[in-house]
Design a protein around this motif. Structure first.
Motif, PDB file in Angstrom:
ATOM      1  N   GLY A 162      45.565  37.758  47.195  1.00 21.29           N
ATOM      2  CA  GLY A 162      46.464  36.774  46.591  1.00 21.29           C
ATOM      3  C   GLY A 162      45.958  36.243  45.266  1.00 21.29           C
ATOM      4  O   GLY A 162      46.723  36.077  44.310  1.00 21.29           O
ATOM      5  N   VAL A 163      44.642  35.966  45.191  1.00 19.17           N
ATOM      6  CA  VAL A 163      44.059  35.499  43.927  1.00 19.17           C
ATOM      7  C   VAL A 163      44.169  36.598  42.875  1.00 19.17           C
ATOM      8  O   VAL A 163      44.460  36.327  41.700  1.00 19.17           O
ATOM      9  N   ARG A 164      43.960  37.841  43.292  1.00 18.44           N
ATOM     10  CA  ARG A 164      44.098  38.977  42.370  1.00 18.44           C
ATOM     11  C   ARG A 164      45.493  39.012  41.755  1.00 18.44           C
ATOM     12  O   ARG A 164      45.654  39.206  40.542  1.00 18.44           O
ATOM     13  N   ALA A 165      46.495  38.801  42.582  1.00 12.77           N
ATOM     14  CA  ALA A 165      47.868  38.820  42.087  1.00 12.77           C
ATOM     15  C   ALA A 165      48.119  37.678  41.102  1.00 12.77           C
ATOM     16  O   ALA A 165      48.730  37.875  40.042  1.00 12.77           O
ATOM     17  N   GLU A 166      47.617  36.483  41.430  1.00 10.49           N
ATOM     18  CA  GLU A 166      47.887  35.323  40.584  1.00 10.49           C
ATOM     19  C   GLU A 166      47.120  35.356  39.266  1.00 10.49           C
ATOM     20  O   GLU A 166      47.575  34.791  38.270  1.00 10.49           O
ATOM     21  N   LEU A 167      45.947  36.006  39.266  1.00  8.40           N
ATOM     22  CA  LEU A 167      45.118  35.993  38.055  1.00  8.40           C
ATOM     23  C   LEU A 167      45.262  37.253  37.209  1.00  8.40           C
ATOM     24  O   LEU A 167      44.638  37.348  36.143  1.00  8.40           O
ATOM     25  N   ALA A 168      46.098  38.174  37.643  1.00  9.03           N
ATOM     26  CA  ALA A 168      46.266  39.414  36.865  1.00  9.03           C
ATOM     27  C   ALA A 168      46.780  39.121  35.461  1.00  9.03           C
ATOM     28  O   ALA A 168      46.350  39.746  34.486  1.00  9.03           O
ATOM     29  N   ALA A 169      47.687  38.164  35.342  1.00  9.78           N
ATOM     30  CA  ALA A 169      48.288  37.875  34.037  1.00  9.78           C
ATOM     31  C   ALA A 169      47.280  37.310  33.041  1.00  9.78           C
ATOM     32  O   ALA A 169      47.489  37.419  31.831  1.00  9.78           O
ATOM     33  N   GLN A 170      46.186  36.719  33.526  1.00  3.22           N
ATOM     34  CA  GLN A 170      45.166  36.195  32.604  1.00  3.22           C
ATOM     35  C   GLN A 170      44.037  37.201  32.401  1.00  3.22           C
ATOM     36  O   GLN A 170      42.988  36.871  31.851  1.00  3.22           O
ATOM     37  N   ASN A 171      44.249  38.427  32.875  1.00  3.54           N
ATOM     38  CA  ASN A 171      43.289  39.526  32.665  1.00  3.54           C
ATOM     39  C   ASN A 171      41.974  39.295  33.400  1.00  3.54           C
ATOM     40  O   ASN A 171      40.893  39.662  32.917  1.00  3.54           O
ATOM     41  N   THR A 172      42.057  38.686  34.601  1.00  6.79           N
ATOM     42  CA  THR A 172      40.875  38.492  35.438  1.00  6.79           C
ATOM     43  C   THR A 172      40.872  39.536  36.547  1.00  6.79           C
ATOM     44  O   THR A 172      41.797  39.594  37.358  1.00  6.79           O
ATOM     45  N   LEU A 173      39.840  40.361  36.575  1.00  9.02           N
ATOM     46  CA  LEU A 173      39.649  41.346  37.633  1.00  9.02           C
ATOM     47  C   LEU A 173      39.089  40.642  38.863  1.00  9.02           C
ATOM     48  O   LEU A 173      38.112  39.900  38.765  1.00  9.02           O
ATOM     49  N   VAL A 174      39.706  40.858  40.032  1.00 11.25           N
ATOM     50  CA  VAL A 174      39.245  40.242  41.279  1.00 11.25           C
ATOM     51  C   VAL A 174      38.847  41.354  42.247  1.00 11.25           C
ATOM     52  O   VAL A 174      39.673  42.174  42.637  1.00 11.25           O
ATOM     53  N   ILE A 175      37.577  41.353  42.629  1.00 13.44           N
ATOM     54  CA  ILE A 175      36.990  42.432  43.408  1.00 13.44           C
ATOM     55  C   ILE A 175      36.615  41.930  44.795  1.00 13.44           C
ATOM     56  O   ILE A 175      35.995  40.870  44.941  1.00 13.44           O
ATOM     57  N   GLY A 176      36.963  42.708  45.817  1.00 13.88           N
ATOM     58  CA  GLY A 176      36.519  42.444  47.175  1.00 13.88           C
ATOM     59  C   GLY A 176      35.441  43.446  47.555  1.00 13.88           C
ATOM     60  O   GLY A 176      35.663  44.652  47.474  1.00 13.88           O
ATOM     61  N   VAL A 177      34.274  42.952  47.948  1.00 11.83           N
ATOM     62  CA  VAL A 177      33.153  43.810  48.335  1.00 11.83           C
ATOM     63  C   VAL A 177      32.996  43.732  49.853  1.00 11.83           C
ATOM     64  O   VAL A 177      32.781  42.649  50.402  1.00 11.83           O
ATOM     65  N   GLN A 202      24.516  46.696  43.375  1.00  8.06           N
ATOM     66  CA  GLN A 202      24.760  47.705  42.345  1.00  8.06           C
ATOM     67  C   GLN A 202      26.202  48.202  42.392  1.00  8.06           C
ATOM     68  O   GLN A 202      26.846  48.372  41.346  1.00  8.06           O
ATOM     69  N   ALA A 203      26.724  48.420  43.607  1.00 10.58           N
ATOM     70  CA  ALA A 203      28.105  48.881  43.737  1.00 10.58           C
ATOM     71  C   ALA A 203      29.091  47.829  43.250  1.00 10.58           C
ATOM     72  O   ALA A 203      30.089  48.142  42.584  1.00 10.58           O
ATOM     73  N   ALA A 204      28.814  46.566  43.565  1.00 10.82           N
ATOM     74  CA  ALA A 204      29.709  45.487  43.149  1.00 10.82           C
ATOM     75  C   ALA A 204      29.729  45.335  41.637  1.00 10.82           C
ATOM     76  O   ALA A 204      30.802  45.197  41.023  1.00 10.82           O
ATOM     77  N   LEU A 205      28.561  45.363  41.015  1.00 10.89           N
ATOM     78  CA  LEU A 205      28.512  45.192  39.563  1.00 10.89           C
ATOM     79  C   LEU A 205      29.060  46.415  38.833  1.00 10.89           C
ATOM     80  O   LEU A 205      29.661  46.271  37.754  1.00 10.89           O
ATOM     81  N   GLN A 206      28.892  47.592  39.415  1.00 10.93           N
ATOM     82  CA  GLN A 206      29.496  48.779  38.811  1.00 10.93           C
ATOM     83  C   GLN A 206      31.011  48.701  38.877  1.00 10.93           C
ATOM     84  O   GLN A 206      31.716  49.173  37.974  1.00 10.93           O
ATOM     85  N   ALA A 207      31.538  48.073  39.930  1.00  9.18           N
ATOM     86  CA  ALA A 207      32.986  47.895  40.047  1.00  9.18           C
ATOM     87  C   ALA A 207      33.527  47.016  38.923  1.00  9.18           C
ATOM     88  O   ALA A 207      34.655  47.225  38.455  1.00  9.18           O
ATOM     89  N   VAL A 208      32.740  46.042  38.486  1.00 11.17           N
ATOM     90  CA  VAL A 208      33.142  45.212  37.353  1.00 11.17           C
ATOM     91  C   VAL A 208      33.315  46.084  36.113  1.00 11.17           C
ATOM     92  O   VAL A 208      34.310  45.982  35.383  1.00 11.17           O
ATOM     93  N   VAL A 209      32.355  46.960  35.886  1.00 12.64           N
ATOM     94  CA  VAL A 209      32.391  47.843  34.720  1.00 12.64           C
ATOM     95  C   VAL A 209      33.550  48.822  34.805  1.00 12.64           C
ATOM     96  O   VAL A 209      34.252  49.078  33.819  1.00 12.64           O
ATOM     97  N   ASP A 210      33.775  49.370  36.013  1.00 17.40           N
ATOM     98  CA  ASP A 210      34.775  50.425  36.197  1.00 17.40           C
ATOM     99  C   ASP A 210      36.181  49.904  36.493  1.00 17.40           C
ATOM    100  O   ASP A 210      37.130  50.688  36.527  1.00 17.40           O
ATOM    101  N   GLY A 211      36.310  48.593  36.753  1.00 15.87           N
ATOM    102  CA  GLY A 211      37.616  48.028  37.064  1.00 15.87           C
ATOM    103  C   GLY A 211      38.110  48.377  38.454  1.00 15.87           C
ATOM    104  O   GLY A 211      39.314  48.494  38.689  1.00 15.87           O
ATOM    105  N   VAL A 212      37.198  48.525  39.412  1.00 14.83           N
ATOM    106  CA  VAL A 212      37.541  48.865  40.800  1.00 14.83           C
ATOM    107  C   VAL A 212      37.749  47.582  41.594  1.00 14.83           C
ATOM    108  O   VAL A 212      36.926  46.666  41.528  1.00 14.83           O
TER     109      VAL A 212
END
Length: 247
Positions: A162-177, A202-212
């Motif tokens: 839900g947070v991912r959906a609401e923050l998409a318009a402000q260009n915030t990537l929301v990742i679930g690990v 390492q996997a979580a921070l790589q997801a930030v870089v890769d947009g996962v």
């Protein structure tokens, strides 16, 4: 988004995974890491690694006053890592009362939600950035030995969507690990396999870089995630065999 030159806030930074997040962010060139914990003295050893770049923050994510104060203090953050959490190893029916379930929901769901709400405008002001929510594969299928924890992480999973959906318009990537058993002192009595905390971070921070958006670090979590697609009822039944001990 790159980790180099990022400004991050790590909640629960005095714990096993939180310490690894802080150290890895340092190694990857983050400009500043705010390390949050309820007792600021518990961060002394961590801050001593690099006092110029690791800033201690008194932060109880269940106390909205300290959450709001942290948002003011850490107004340059562009990477929020919601790592603080608890698991109290209680079943639903076998638990003597609801105190464990309430505590887990207060921290793992409401605390994470409070952090997302407080820092959404901070991230927006700083270009969007990213949020990492530390969840669990047990938020996707219940583990009766830790049943109410599973429920709180399930709530966190839906929160993340839900947070991912609401923050998409402000260009915030929301990742679930969503790891399975992580090899930390909390899980020392759990049987293997266990994933190293370094691997999770390492996997979580790589997801930030890769947009996962969804990360399942470690072989156990990957296998369970695949089974949730191919045979969810089979996985549920397998987990159901691991019942809590009577109170």
């Amino acid at each position: 988004m790159q980790i180099e030159n990022a400004v991050a806030l790590v909640t629960g930074a005095n714990g096993g995974i939180g310490k690894h997040y802080t150290e890895t962010l340092l190694a990857l060139g983050a400009t500043r890491i705010y390390a949050g914990a309820r007792k600021i003295s518990s961060l002394d050893d961590l801050v001593a690694i690099d006092p110029d770049r690791i800033i201690p923050v008194a932060l109880d994510i269940t106390d909205e006053t300290t959450v709001e104060a942290a948002a003011l203090q850490c107004s340059d953050v562009n990477l929020l890592i919601n790592n603080a959490g608890i698991g109290l190893l209680k079943g639903f029916i076998s638990a003597p009362n609801l105190s464990a379930a309430r505590s887990e929901m207060e921290v793992n769901y409401f605390g994470t939600l409070a952090m997302c709400r407080a820092f959404a405008p901070v991230l927006k002001a700083n270009g969007g950035g990213a949020v990492i929510n530390m969840l669990s594969i047990l938020g996707r299928v219940n583990f009766p030995m830790n049943a109410s924890y599973s429920a709180s992480k399930g709530a966190g999973y839906i929160l993340t969507q839900g947070v991912r959906a609401e923050l998409a318009a402000q260009n915030t990537l929301v990742i679930g690990v969503m790891p399975a058993t992580v090899d930390t002192p909390v899980s020392q009595d759990f049987p293997p396999p266990k994933v190293a905390p370094e691997t999770v971070v390492q996997a979580a921070l790589q997801a930030v870089v890769d947009g996962v958006e969804d990360v399942y670090p470690g072989e156990q979590a990957e296998t369970m995630a695949a089974q949730l697609l191919s045979d969810p009822k089979g996985l549920e039944k397998a987990m159901a065999a691991m019942l809590p001990q009577p109170a």
